[in-house]
Scaffold this motif. Structure first.
Motif, PDB file in Angstrom:
ATOM      1  N   LEU A 150       0.845  -1.201   0.000  1.00 47.04           N
ATOM      2  CA  LEU A 150       0.000   0.000   0.000  1.00 47.04           C
ATOM      3  C   LEU A 150       0.877   1.248   0.000  1.00 47.04           C
ATOM      4  O   LEU A 150       0.499   2.281  -0.560  1.00 47.04           O
ATOM      5  N   ASN A 154       1.146   4.059  -3.022  1.00 46.77           N
ATOM      6  CA  ASN A 154       1.075   5.485  -2.704  1.00 46.77           C
ATOM      7  C   ASN A 154       2.174   6.259  -3.421  1.00 46.77           C
ATOM      8  O   ASN A 154       1.942   7.275  -4.077  1.00 46.77           O
ATOM      9  N   ASP A 157       2.028   6.447  -7.370  1.00 48.25           N
ATOM     10  CA  ASP A 157       0.953   7.244  -7.978  1.00 48.25           C
ATOM     11  C   ASP A 157       0.870   8.578  -7.259  1.00 48.25           C
ATOM     12  O   ASP A 157       0.130   8.741  -6.290  1.00 48.25           O
ATOM     13  N   THR A 159      -0.430  11.306  -8.113  1.00 53.73           N
ATOM     14  CA  THR A 159      -1.633  12.146  -8.212  1.00 53.73           C
ATOM     15  C   THR A 159      -2.237  12.343  -6.828  1.00 53.73           C
ATOM     16  O   THR A 159      -2.967  13.303  -6.607  1.00 53.73           O
ATOM     17  N   HIS A 160      -1.937  11.443  -5.908  1.00 54.69           N
ATOM     18  CA  HIS A 160      -2.537  11.589  -4.575  1.00 54.69           C
ATOM     19  C   HIS A 160      -2.074  12.868  -3.873  1.00 54.69           C
ATOM     20  O   HIS A 160      -2.735  13.359  -2.966  1.00 54.69           O
ATOM     21  N   LEU A 164      -4.557  14.354  -1.106  1.00 53.23           N
ATOM     22  CA  LEU A 164      -4.147  14.103   0.274  1.00 53.23           C
ATOM     23  C   LEU A 164      -3.201  15.200   0.782  1.00 53.23           C
ATOM     24  O   LEU A 164      -3.241  15.570   1.944  1.00 53.23           O
ATOM     25  N   MET A 296      -3.919   7.799   6.275  1.00 57.21           N
ATOM     26  CA  MET A 296      -4.652   7.285   5.111  1.00 57.21           C
ATOM     27  C   MET A 296      -4.311   5.821   4.861  1.00 57.21           C
ATOM     28  O   MET A 296      -5.189   4.980   4.645  1.00 57.21           O
ATOM     29  N   LEU A 297      -3.023   5.487   4.914  1.00 52.04           N
ATOM     30  CA  LEU A 297      -2.607   4.097   4.666  1.00 52.04           C
ATOM     31  C   LEU A 297      -3.195   3.168   5.729  1.00 52.04           C
ATOM     32  O   LEU A 297      -3.644   2.058   5.430  1.00 52.04           O
ATOM     33  N   GLN A 300      -6.858   2.697   5.032  1.00 52.44           N
ATOM     34  CA  GLN A 300      -6.997   1.748   3.914  1.00 52.44           C
ATOM     35  C   GLN A 300      -6.869   0.310   4.403  1.00 52.44           C
ATOM     36  O   GLN A 300      -7.660  -0.555   4.070  1.00 52.44           O
ATOM     37  N   GLY A 319      -3.331   6.468 -13.203  1.00 53.58           N
ATOM     38  CA  GLY A 319      -2.192   6.674 -12.313  1.00 53.58           C
ATOM     39  C   GLY A 319      -1.696   5.415 -11.629  1.00 53.58           C
ATOM     40  O   GLY A 319      -0.637   5.405 -11.017  1.00 53.58           O
ATOM     41  N   ASP A 320      -2.475   4.334 -11.735  1.00 56.08           N
ATOM     42  CA  ASP A 320      -2.058   3.079 -11.097  1.00 56.08           C
ATOM     43  C   ASP A 320      -1.094   2.263 -11.941  1.00 56.08           C
ATOM     44  O   ASP A 320      -0.632   1.204 -11.503  1.00 56.08           O
TER      45      ASP A 320
ATOM     46  N   ARG B  51      -9.124   2.446  -4.171  1.00 59.27           N
ATOM     47  CA  ARG B  51      -8.122   1.900  -3.257  1.00 59.27           C
ATOM     48  C   ARG B  51      -8.651   1.821  -1.830  1.00 59.27           C
ATOM     49  O   ARG B  51      -7.905   1.727  -0.884  1.00 59.27           O
ATOM     50  N   PHE B  52      -9.990   1.872  -1.697  1.00 60.55           N
ATOM     51  CA  PHE B  52     -10.652   1.563  -0.418  1.00 60.55           C
ATOM     52  C   PHE B  52     -10.379   2.596   0.681  1.00 60.55           C
ATOM     53  O   PHE B  52     -10.398   2.283   1.869  1.00 60.55           O
ATOM     54  N   ARG B  57     -13.443  10.941   5.059  1.00 57.61           N
ATOM     55  CA  ARG B  57     -12.337  11.866   5.274  1.00 57.61           C
ATOM     56  C   ARG B  57     -12.193  12.835   4.094  1.00 57.61           C
ATOM     57  O   ARG B  57     -11.291  13.673   4.092  1.00 57.61           O
ATOM     58  N   PRO B  68     -10.762  11.356  -0.470  1.00 61.20           N
ATOM     59  CA  PRO B  68      -9.643  12.158   0.033  1.00 61.20           C
ATOM     60  C   PRO B  68      -8.289  11.719  -0.495  1.00 61.20           C
ATOM     61  O   PRO B  68      -7.300  12.422  -0.304  1.00 61.20           O
ATOM     62  N   TYR B  69      -8.254  10.551  -1.177  1.00 58.35           N
ATOM     63  CA  TYR B  69      -6.939  10.007  -1.540  1.00 58.35           C
ATOM     64  C   TYR B  69      -6.566  10.385  -2.987  1.00 58.35           C
ATOM     65  O   TYR B  69      -5.530  11.007  -3.218  1.00 58.35           O
ATOM     66  N   HIS B  70      -7.417  10.026  -3.963  1.00 57.80           N
ATOM     67  CA  HIS B  70      -7.086  10.324  -5.354  1.00 57.80           C
ATOM     68  C   HIS B  70      -8.180  11.101  -6.080  1.00 57.80           C
ATOM     69  O   HIS B  70      -8.128  11.265  -7.291  1.00 57.80           O
ATOM     70  N   GLN B  85      -8.144  12.111 -13.304  1.00 57.06           N
ATOM     71  CA  GLN B  85      -6.911  11.676 -13.974  1.00 57.06           C
ATOM     72  C   GLN B  85      -7.106  11.548 -15.479  1.00 57.06           C
ATOM     73  O   GLN B  85      -8.189  11.227 -15.962  1.00 57.06           O
TER      74      GLN B  85
END
Lengths: 339, 339, 339
Positions: A150, A154, A157, A159-160, A164, A296-297, A300, A319-320, B51-52, B57, B68-70, B85
């Motif tokens: 994870l 992060n 990619d 773009t986060h 974030l 965040m991680l 997740q 972005g993945d 990504r769950f 948030r 909140p992440y991507h 994206q």
């Protein structure tokens, strides 16, 4: 899930390993680290072969570690060399696992696979860490309660950063920039080129420049989770040498399947001897890594429980692409180890 | 154990749901609640499809929630409507589950089953909640670390008031009163009629009457755990209209198999605009629910571990008759869902 | 792992058991202890047969315990003797388990097997506990988060005193002393004779003697984990009567498979009415048991996880001979119970 065994993992920063015994769980295993009198780093299983006492609560006698419970001593190869009981004969099998350990780039690296396969040349290049003439260097360690993949998702990619980390790193250039993924053997590159945009506040400060800049974010990944980041900016249209950049090392060491020792280092080309710049840089990075990425991680991971990412059927975005390839490389290598 | 899926559960009090994002685990699933700009309540899965990440948030952009992440955005139906994206194409399958949600009796209700089966008419009648002319209303929410059926057992067998709540509610009339259990479709009634006894302290205060009273405690249960309680007293021999009563709503929403969101409301006919009566009433109820029922229910759950009640071969008493029928109705309905 | 059922376990110190209800988990089961009006100790299951409420939150009515939830009452044999509901008929099967309980050596002992096999004569001799003329006695209870066999391993191999307790008990005589293991039925003796050595600081103080002493450490183990320790010293060459000794009782009662109620008592022949000696003695013992043994045992358990000792293939040392025999006796007895 399984871990890649035949790989180098960051066990500790060099400065953490000395004549005091250091314990750390790595790939679910208890590891003891210390340094011989001559300065060589040592990594052994931290679990005594007799009654499984934690050796780090014992003491060093020359280069051997003495178990705190019944006094067996193990040398730096993990071989029992002293039995204080009876006739003192060393029982057969009285040894603890020894991990090949080397020191490079300010890190003590541990090889968790077959010792004969350990080759220091397999550690990717992070040469900038040793260039303190050119760079001002900041380092940190964060324990994150999330699987290490994870974290590589992060970092591969970025773009986060626009969501974030929007409070500091937002720039309209990131989403419209050029995104390129390169696979080269088991190395993955995730590169973004973001021309002609207002600088983000950190770049404006670093460059001392208010007008538009071209900036780049290039991430290199090697298995199992060893990453080099090159992020910088230059006034629009100028060569990169006219600008500033940071080189970063991001080393992901699984503690368990759901927690990660995250070692990071940042090398900046600006204000390299200026303690105020150093302090501001550290604060900005810890704000992002500790204050934003870590929660965040961990959220997740909590949402995923112990499920594998793929079993949850995730939606894929552009972005993945790099993270996806890194996961495939890793899965392939782990699969090969099982043959 | 399994949950009844095709059912309305209390997700939140109306006043909890607004333009701030609210997260709550319901039936083991992460649920996000908010209100559209027009005021409609929305309930979505709180887990981004990409990504769950936990959506609560993130932030609302008009009526859509932004991850909140991507930065994926989902509308109030759970459909992804914005991908920041690349070319911005919405990936196939980029949606999160939408739960039918309606507002009634000051509660946002969530339907956890097949959306087409959601019918607001299936919510049992708690009309008194809307009658603030006649009633003074107090509400509360308690998270109890026990399975929700242990709570309905508790509420359907009010003999426990004579032991667990003896300090406030003890009356010799309860044990010698008439006990009646009525099964009507999937509705269970557990009624007690307790004539000609000294009033308990709360009834004496509410009635302002020292002599003997007739009192009643009528509990109605509907699956999965929606209960209406009518408790009151009148001077012995007088019609009920000459007395006082409280109507209560007890809504049991499983958080997990071993924890319950317990929403309660109490509507009293006395001192309805008197803040001292209101405060005393709240204190008495919280003393019973939080100070006495919650520790007992949690101790029961701890004693039972993860075992099913029946597997422990419990002794049955007369007072269990209603709870037993409620458990049977629920088991039958859950069984039917599996066909 | 399994527990030996047909055995006496220390449930509590005598002084802990009275008219206040005492709850303790023993062999993974919830046990309630109290004393009848005539002073007899009682041990029942702490889990009501009706809805599994913890009885220790209820109250004693004469010699019966009343459930705090719905008021069932159980007598000191565990039989329900009062049902407050309906016609008051006692439901068939309304009883809780009664454990045979006896009081001896300041301890309430509980028999966890078939009641008809309970025989007080099977409790090993700890008669010194009752000899307050001759001994000054100190007692304590420690909850240790480790399996009880790790504790008996510890107590049966006292070479660990030379490492774990080296700060107080180090003596070159221990390792060179004579070590003898005797197996007698199901009793194991682990004896050390350590002649002609400087006394350890506690022995020097107890003896008030600076020159060389002969000292002994004799441990007796009976299943499941009932141990008597005789430790003393006398001026070298003199009879034992000229010296001092401590007799100790170490009783290991499994709370769960990974935690132990550890009851200890120490009887000393010196300063028996001197509160300063008493206080120093207590401090030295708690320093060793709580400050050194407990963390080590808990670390061992953490290292072992839920694995059985043998599955981890431990290295054996000479000092393990007694512990090994004790483990074999226990395994044999547990195996016989399964036939």
């Amino acid at each position: 899930m399984a871990f890649l065994k035949n790989a180098w993992y960051a066990g500790a920063w060099s400065h953490e390993v000395g004549r005091a015994l250091l314990a750390r769980t790595i790939l679910g295993e208890p590891v003891l680290m210390y340094r011989t009198q001559k300065g060589q780093p040592v990594a052994l299983s931290n679990r005594c072969a007799h009654r499984f006492a934690p050796l780090d609560r014992g003491r060093l006698v020359d280069d051997a570690v003495e178990c705190p419970y019944h006094g067996l001593r193990y040398d730096s190869r993990g071989q029992c060399v002293h039995n204080p009981q009876g006739d003192g004969v060393i029982p057969k099998g009285a040894r603890v696992r020894c991990y090949p350990a080397v020191e490079k780039y300010r890190v003590v690296w541990i090889w968790t696979g077959a010792p004969e396969k350990a080759d220091i040349a397999k550690i990717p290049d992070f040469g900038f860490i040793d260039d303190s003439e050119r760079y001002g260097i900041t380092t940190g360690t964060i324990l994150i309660k999330a699987n290490y993949e994870l974290l590589s998702d992060n970092l591969l990619d970025l773009t986060h950063t626009q969501f974030l980390h929007a409070d500091v790193f937002k720039s309209e250039a990131v989403m419209r920039g050029r995104f390129e993924v390169i696979e080269n053997g088991t190395t993955i590159h995730s590169n973004r080129w973001c021309p002609d945009a207002p600088p983000t506040p950190p770049l404006r400060l670093a460059l001392n420049y208010e007008k538009h800049v071209d900036f780049w974010m290039n991430m290199r990944w090697d298995p199992p989770g060893l990453m080099r980041f090159d992020v910088g900016a230059t006034p629009t249209g100028k060569p990169r040498e006219d600008g500033v950049h940071n080189l970063e090392m991001h080393l992901l060491t699984p503690e368990t399947e759901t927690s990660t020792h995250y070692f990071w280092a940042d090398a900046r080309t600006y204000g390299i001897n200026d303690p105020v710049v150093e302090e501001n840089n550290r604060r900005a990075l810890e704000h992002a890594f500790v204050g934003q990425d870590k929660p965040m991680l961990e959220a997740q991971q909590a949402m995923m429980g112990t499920a594998d990412l793929w079993s949850l059927n995730p939606v894929m975005l552009q972005g993945d692409a790099a993270a996806l390839r890194a996961r495939r490389v890793l899965a392939r290598l782990i699969g090969q180890e099982r043959l």
